[in-house]
Design an enzyme around this catalytic site. Structure first.
Site, PDB file in Angstrom:
ATOM      1  N   GLY A  82       5.573 -27.917  -8.680  1.00 39.01           N
ATOM      2  CA  GLY A  82       6.021 -26.615  -9.149  1.00 39.01           C
ATOM      3  C   GLY A  82       5.151 -25.484  -8.644  1.00 39.01           C
ATOM      4  O   GLY A  82       3.982 -25.675  -8.315  1.00 39.01           O
ATOM      5  N   CYS A  83       5.747 -24.289  -8.606  1.00 36.40           N
ATOM      6  CA  CYS A  83       5.014 -23.078  -8.231  1.00 36.40           C
ATOM      7  C   CYS A  83       5.418 -21.984  -9.218  1.00 36.40           C
ATOM      8  O   CYS A  83       5.752 -22.282 -10.356  1.00 36.40           O
ATOM      9  CB  CYS A  83       5.288 -22.692  -6.779  1.00 36.40           C
ATOM     10  SG  CYS A  83       7.016 -22.283  -6.444  1.00 36.40           S
ATOM     11  N   GLN A  84       5.424 -20.741  -8.797  1.00 36.19           N
ATOM     12  CA  GLN A  84       5.776 -19.646  -9.693  1.00 36.19           C
ATOM     13  C   GLN A  84       7.290 -19.553  -9.912  1.00 36.19           C
ATOM     14  O   GLN A  84       7.739 -19.398 -11.029  1.00 36.19           O
ATOM     15  CB  GLN A  84       5.227 -18.327  -9.143  1.00 36.19           C
ATOM     16  CG  GLN A  84       5.311 -17.158 -10.102  1.00 36.19           C
ATOM     17  CD  GLN A  84       4.321 -17.237 -11.250  1.00 36.19           C
ATOM     18  OE1 GLN A  84       3.521 -18.170 -11.358  1.00 36.19           O
ATOM     19  NE2 GLN A  84       4.378 -16.277 -12.138  1.00 36.19           N
ATOM     20  N   GLY A  86       9.711 -21.519  -7.571  1.00 34.72           N
ATOM     21  CA  GLY A  86      10.436 -22.636  -6.978  1.00 34.72           C
ATOM     22  C   GLY A  86      10.555 -22.608  -5.465  1.00 34.72           C
ATOM     23  O   GLY A  86      11.114 -23.529  -4.882  1.00 34.72           O
ATOM     24  N   TYR A 111       7.218 -22.067 -12.648  1.00 33.52           N
ATOM     25  CA  TYR A 111       6.508 -21.758 -13.887  1.00 33.52           C
ATOM     26  C   TYR A 111       7.238 -20.681 -14.691  1.00 33.52           C
ATOM     27  O   TYR A 111       7.273 -20.732 -15.915  1.00 33.52           O
ATOM     28  CB  TYR A 111       5.078 -21.324 -13.550  1.00 33.52           C
ATOM     29  CG  TYR A 111       4.225 -20.995 -14.752  1.00 33.52           C
ATOM     30  CD1 TYR A 111       3.748 -22.013 -15.574  1.00 33.52           C
ATOM     31  CD2 TYR A 111       3.894 -19.682 -15.056  1.00 33.52           C
ATOM     32  CE1 TYR A 111       2.962 -21.721 -16.681  1.00 33.52           C
ATOM     33  CE2 TYR A 111       3.104 -19.382 -16.151  1.00 33.52           C
ATOM     34  CZ  TYR A 111       2.646 -20.395 -16.969  1.00 33.52           C
ATOM     35  OH  TYR A 111       1.864 -20.099 -18.056  1.00 33.52           O
TER      36      TYR A 111
END
Length: 128
Positions: A82-84, A86, A111
Site C-alpha cells: 500500500g501507499c497513499q 494506490g 492509506y
C-alpha cells in the site's frame, strides 16, 4: 482492476476491505510511502520500505527498494502493498512480481481509503 505484466502474471489489486481481512489472516502489510508520510500515520504492524524518495528534483525511485524488501521479506511471503492512494503501490507490486515475489497484492485506494473507512491506524503520540 489488474495490470498485465510482461511475464503473463497479473498484479492483483484488492480493495481496503479485502486487504484488512487478508492482513487479519496473516498477510504482511508493506507500506511503500515515504518515511515522512509513514510517520504521520500508518496501518498497524506495517513494514515501511519507501518505493520513492522526495528530493529537490521531485520524487525519485528508491534504487535499493527490491534489495531492502528482499532482506526483510521472504519471496513466498504473502504481502499487501500500500501507499497513499494506490498508484505507487501498483508500481511497487509490479516490480515485486518481476523479482519473483509471487504473493504480493496491491491495495487499491491506499492509506487514504483505509482511513476513510475508519480502519485502525497508528499515529504519532505528539499529535494528541
Amino acid at each position: 482492476m489488474a495490470s498485465q505484466l510482461g511475464s503473463g502474471a497479473e498484479v492483483v489489486t484488492v480493495d481496503v476491505h479485502a486487504a484488512r481481512e487478508l492482513i487479519r489472516s496473516g498477510h504482511r502489510y508493506l507500506d511503500v510511502r515515504t518515511e515522512e508520510e509513514f510517520k504521520k500515520g500508518h496501518v498497524e504492524n506495517s513494514l515501511n520500505i519507501p518505493y520513492m524518495f522526495n528530493t529537490h528534483q521531485g520524487r525519485v525511485k528508491n534504487p535499493k527498494f527490491l534489495e531492502q524488501v528482499s532482506s526483510a521479506c521472504d519471496k513466498e511471503e504473502k504481502l499487501i502493498v500500500g501507499c497513499q492512494s494506490g498508484v505507487r503501490s501498483l508500481d511497487a507490486t509490479t516490480d515485486l512480481h518481476a523479482a519473483e515475489f509471487k504473493h504480493a497484492s496491491n491495495m487499491g485506494g491506499g492509506y487514504l481509503a483505509w482511513v476513510e473507512n475508519g480502519f485502525a491506524v497508528n499515529k504519532p503520540q505528539d499529535e494528541l
